[in-house]
Design a protein around this motif. Structure first.
Motif, PDB file in Angstrom:
ATOM      1  N   TRP A 147      -9.412   2.029  -5.368  1.00 14.17           N
ATOM      2  CA  TRP A 147     -10.896   2.375  -5.012  1.00 14.17           C
ATOM      3  C   TRP A 147     -11.052   2.671  -3.498  1.00 14.17           C
ATOM      4  O   TRP A 147     -10.843   2.029  -2.843  1.00 14.17           O
ATOM      5  N   ILE A 148     -11.567   3.916  -3.411  1.00 12.08           N
ATOM      6  CA  ILE A 148     -11.606   4.736  -2.105  1.00 12.08           C
ATOM      7  C   ILE A 148     -12.886   5.359  -1.745  1.00 12.08           C
ATOM      8  O   ILE A 148     -13.741   5.446  -2.501  1.00 12.08           O
ATOM      9  N   TYR A 177      -3.479   3.278   1.489  1.00 14.50           N
ATOM     10  CA  TYR A 177      -4.499   2.872   0.436  1.00 14.50           C
ATOM     11  C   TYR A 177      -3.798   1.835  -0.407  1.00 14.50           C
ATOM     12  O   TYR A 177      -2.701   2.099  -0.638  1.00 14.50           O
ATOM     13  N   HIS A 221     -16.089   8.313   4.222  1.00 15.73           N
ATOM     14  CA  HIS A 221     -16.867   7.963   5.392  1.00 15.73           C
ATOM     15  C   HIS A 221     -17.264   9.190   5.701  1.00 15.73           C
ATOM     16  O   HIS A 221     -16.690  10.437   5.578  1.00 15.73           O
ATOM     17  N   THR A 241       1.732  -4.620   3.070  1.00 18.26           N
ATOM     18  CA  THR A 241       0.560  -4.773   4.024  1.00 18.26           C
ATOM     19  C   THR A 241       0.857  -6.243   4.558  1.00 18.26           C
ATOM     20  O   THR A 241       0.366  -6.463   5.576  1.00 18.26           O
ATOM     21  N   SER A 286       0.712  -1.267  -0.014  1.00 19.73           N
ATOM     22  CA  SER A 286      -0.130   0.176  -0.127  1.00 19.73           C
ATOM     23  C   SER A 286       0.844   1.443   0.149  1.00 19.73           C
ATOM     24  O   SER A 286       2.082   1.165   0.132  1.00 19.73           O
ATOM     25  N   THR A 333      -9.779  -4.541  -1.582  1.00 23.95           N
ATOM     26  CA  THR A 333      -8.461  -3.802  -2.316  1.00 23.95           C
ATOM     27  C   THR A 333      -7.380  -4.676  -2.199  1.00 23.95           C
ATOM     28  O   THR A 333      -6.803  -5.142  -3.341  1.00 23.95           O
TER      29      THR A 333
HETATM   30  C1  LIG Z   1      -3.001  -1.239   4.762  1.00 23.14           C
HETATM   31  C2  LIG Z   1      -4.257  -0.409   4.406  1.00 23.14           C
HETATM   32  C3  LIG Z   1      -4.947  -0.345   3.162  1.00 23.14           C
HETATM   33  C4  LIG Z   1      -5.984   0.123   2.834  1.00 23.14           C
HETATM   34  N1  LIG Z   1      -6.459   0.376   1.669  1.00 23.14           N
HETATM   35  C5  LIG Z   1      -7.738   1.064   1.399  1.00 23.14           C
HETATM   36  C6  LIG Z   1      -8.228   1.248   0.123  1.00 23.14           C
HETATM   37  O1  LIG Z   1      -7.538   0.887  -0.880  1.00 23.14           O
HETATM   38  N2  LIG Z   1      -9.424   1.861  -0.001  1.00 23.14           N
HETATM   39  C7  LIG Z   1      -9.942   2.360   1.176  1.00 23.14           C
HETATM   40  O2  LIG Z   1     -10.884   3.205   0.859  1.00 23.14           O
HETATM   41  N3  LIG Z   1      -9.526   2.333   2.395  1.00 23.14           N
HETATM   42  C8  LIG Z   1      -8.308   1.793   2.682  1.00 23.14           C
HETATM   43  N4  LIG Z   1      -7.777   1.654   3.861  1.00 23.14           N
HETATM   44  C9  LIG Z   1      -8.351   2.477   4.824  1.00 23.14           C
HETATM   45  C10 LIG Z   1      -7.810   3.820   4.896  1.00 23.14           C
HETATM   46  O3  LIG Z   1      -6.522   3.860   5.284  1.00 23.14           O
HETATM   47  C11 LIG Z   1      -8.650   4.789   5.747  1.00 23.14           C
HETATM   48  O4  LIG Z   1      -8.630   4.164   7.400  1.00 23.14           O
HETATM   49  C12 LIG Z   1      -9.969   5.100   5.516  1.00 23.14           C
HETATM   50  O5  LIG Z   1     -10.069   5.851   4.144  1.00 23.14           O
HETATM   51  C13 LIG Z   1     -10.838   5.867   6.613  1.00 23.14           C
HETATM   52  O6  LIG Z   1      -9.882   7.148   6.495  1.00 23.14           O
HETATM   53  P1  LIG Z   1     -10.507   8.890   6.635  1.00 23.14           P
HETATM   54  O7  LIG Z   1      -9.118   9.627   7.189  1.00 23.14           O
HETATM   55  O8  LIG Z   1     -11.265   9.074   5.498  1.00 23.14           O
HETATM   56  O9  LIG Z   1     -11.314   8.482   7.907  1.00 23.14           O
HETATM   57  P2  LIG Z   1     -10.951   8.835   9.448  1.00 23.14           P
HETATM   58  O10 LIG Z   1     -10.824  10.448   9.708  1.00 23.14           O
HETATM   59  O11 LIG Z   1      -9.700   7.819   9.909  1.00 23.14           O
HETATM   60  O12 LIG Z   1     -12.217   8.364  10.290  1.00 23.14           O
HETATM   61  C14 LIG Z   1     -13.177   8.959  10.801  1.00 23.14           C
HETATM   62  C15 LIG Z   1     -14.638   8.121  10.850  1.00 23.14           C
HETATM   63  O13 LIG Z   1     -14.775   7.448   9.778  1.00 23.14           O
HETATM   64  C16 LIG Z   1     -15.316   6.379  10.038  1.00 23.14           C
HETATM   65  N5  LIG Z   1     -14.726   5.146   9.402  1.00 23.14           N
HETATM   66  C17 LIG Z   1     -13.365   5.278   9.025  1.00 23.14           C
HETATM   67  N6  LIG Z   1     -12.953   3.953   8.332  1.00 23.14           N
HETATM   68  C18 LIG Z   1     -13.841   3.254   8.544  1.00 23.14           C
HETATM   69  C19 LIG Z   1     -14.386   2.007   8.194  1.00 23.14           C
HETATM   70  N7  LIG Z   1     -13.461   1.160   7.444  1.00 23.14           N
HETATM   71  N8  LIG Z   1     -15.519   1.618   8.132  1.00 23.14           N
HETATM   72  C20 LIG Z   1     -16.575   2.248   8.655  1.00 23.14           C
HETATM   73  N9  LIG Z   1     -16.398   3.445   8.878  1.00 23.14           N
HETATM   74  C21 LIG Z   1     -15.224   3.954   9.118  1.00 23.14           C
HETATM   75  C22 LIG Z   1     -15.428   5.881  11.326  1.00 23.14           C
HETATM   76  O14 LIG Z   1     -16.780   6.609  12.079  1.00 23.14           O
HETATM   77  C23 LIG Z   1     -14.224   6.886  11.815  1.00 23.14           C
HETATM   78  O15 LIG Z   1     -14.480   7.465  13.083  1.00 23.14           O
HETATM   79  C24 LIG Z   1      -6.776   1.011   3.940  1.00 23.14           C
HETATM   80  C25 LIG Z   1      -6.275   0.677   5.256  1.00 23.14           C
HETATM   81  C26 LIG Z   1      -4.909  -0.085   5.561  1.00 23.14           C
HETATM   82  C27 LIG Z   1      -4.550  -0.211   6.922  1.00 23.14           C
END
Ligand SMILES: Cc1cc2nc3c(=O)[nH]c(=O)nc-3n(C[C@H](O)[C@H](O)[C@H](O)COP(=O)(O)OP(=O)(O)OC[C@H]3O[C@@H](n4cnc5c(N)ncnc54)[C@H](O)[C@@H]3O)c2cc1C
Length: 314
Positions: free
Chosen positions: A113-114, A98, A117, A143, A84, A164
């Motif tokens: 694919w993102i 991501y 939230h 990862t 990632s 993903t």
């Molecule tokens: C190794 C790795 C690879 C990843 N690859 C991807 C990817 O390819 N595409 C992708 O979309 N994401 C991926 N993620 C998740 C991504 O890193 C973030 O955690 C996600 O996008 C949320 O980040 P944010 O800053 O938008 O929300 P934040 O500010 O971190 O979260 C705010 C709030 O959003 C809500 N929220 C956050 N995450 C989730 C969840 N998973 N399910 C439900 N509610 C949630 C919660 O209410 C949380 O309190 C990956 C994570 C990891 C560890």
């Protein structure tokens, strides 16, 4: 001795302070320098251009980032699946990982694919970016390292964008053919409109139809609706669903037959990979341990008797 309201006030202040510190005090990785004309590295940020941004459902987008004018080092150990990158939200200096669906191509393009939230910082920021905008990322970071020919059976269970890492594994490895390992992917989304876009589903469906003995795909939605394709199962990926998809619910006489017709008496080496929202990971494999360590296996896979060496929470 603090009174109950004082304890609550102190705890709230502590939590608020930690939140503020996380957002505004740069840590070592988030304050990594941005370096131009150097190969990719987890130690510095590289500038990329958003070259496409396509809605792919109510809360998701397919986003492509391209690095221009930089030879992409195809370092096998660094770019081996699953990897990632950390993308940095420049406005508040926060980064999140991501997964590039197809790794990085020879033109320096990565497709993601993102999901956005409702209160998520980086997801919302990325969705607001326009084609041509600059975005900084650092990586690759491993990862989880796929080891070829180690398992007879690999079962991947994902929810939402948790697919993903499995798509990256499929694209860079499974679809190239593996004589020894059989793969099964169980994926669930809340509704048909939230399923992965055709760019992800079509190659998986085509490969599963062509090589049913090597790759099986089972798609689930919480509730079917008028738009649900016929081959989609309704309901969560629970114990009966896992047993059904893996043939563990076969009658005892068929299992005996299957065993006697096997070419070897040694038990098949099986690995479960689970990736998705935390409640789903908890239900299927049990919660993470402290500091996002793997923790014990419980949930459905614990009930089915699988050991920690057979389960990996991504
Ligand atoms: C190794 C790795 C690879 C990843 N690859 C991807 C990817 O390819 N595409 C992708 O979309 N994401 C991926 N993620 C998740 C991504 O890193 C973030 O955690 C996600 O996008 C949320 O980040 P944010 O800053 O938008 O929300 P934040 O500010 O971190 O979260 C705010 C709030 O959003 C809500 N929220 C956050 N995450 C989730 C969840 N998973 N399910 C439900 N509610 C949630 C919660 O209410 C949380 O309190 C990956 C994570 C990891 C560890």
């Amino acid at each position: 001795m603090l009174t109950r309201p004082q304890v609550v006030r102190v705890s709230l202040l502590g939590a608020f302070g930690a939140g503020v510190a996380y957002l505004f005090i740069p840590d070592k990785s988030r304050s990594a320098p941005t370096v131009d004309n150097a190969s990719l590295s987890p130690c510095h940020f590289t500038r990329a251009t958003l070259t496409s941004s396509e809605p792919s459902g109510p809360n998701t987008k397919l986003l492509a980032l391209t690095i221009h004018g930089l030879p992409v080092q195809k370092h096998p150990s660094l770019l081996a699946p699953v990897w990632s990158v950390f993308i940095k939200d420049d406005d508040i200096q926060v980064e999140r990982p991501y997964t590039p669906l197809e790794g990085i191509d020879e033109n320096g393009r990565m497709l993601f694919w993102i999901k956005k939230h409702p209160k998520g910082e980086v997801g919302r920021w990325l969705h607001s970016k326009k084609v041509g905008d600059q975005v900084e990322f650092r990586g690759p970071l491993s990862t989880w390292a796929w080891k070829e020919d180690t398992w007879d059976e690999v079962v991947m269970i994902s929810g939402g964008t948790g697919i993903t890492p499995f798509y990256q594994l499929f694209h860079s490895s499974i679809s190239k053919g593996h004589p020894r390992t059989r793969f099964t992917l169980l994926h669930s989304s809340p509704a048909s409109s939230e399923l992965p876009p055709p760019e992800i589903l079509r190659p998986l469906q085509a490969y599963a139809a062509e090589h049913p003995e090597k790759f099986r795909l089972h798609l689930f939605v919480d509730r079917r609706d008028a738009n649900s394709p016929a081959d989609i199962q309704a309901g969560r990926i629970d114990k009966p669903a896992i047993q059904r998809c893996l043939g563990l619910d076969a009658p005892w006489w068929r299992k005996i037959f299957a065993r006697s017709s096997a070419t070897s008496n040694t038990p098949r080496k099986i690995l479960f990979l689970v990736c998705g929202p935390e409640p789903m990971i908890n239900a299927i494999a049990g919660p993470y341990g402290r500091g996002f360590s793997q923790g014990d296996v419980s949930g459905v896979l614990g009930e089915l008797g699988y050991a920690s060496s057979e389960v990996r929470k991504l």
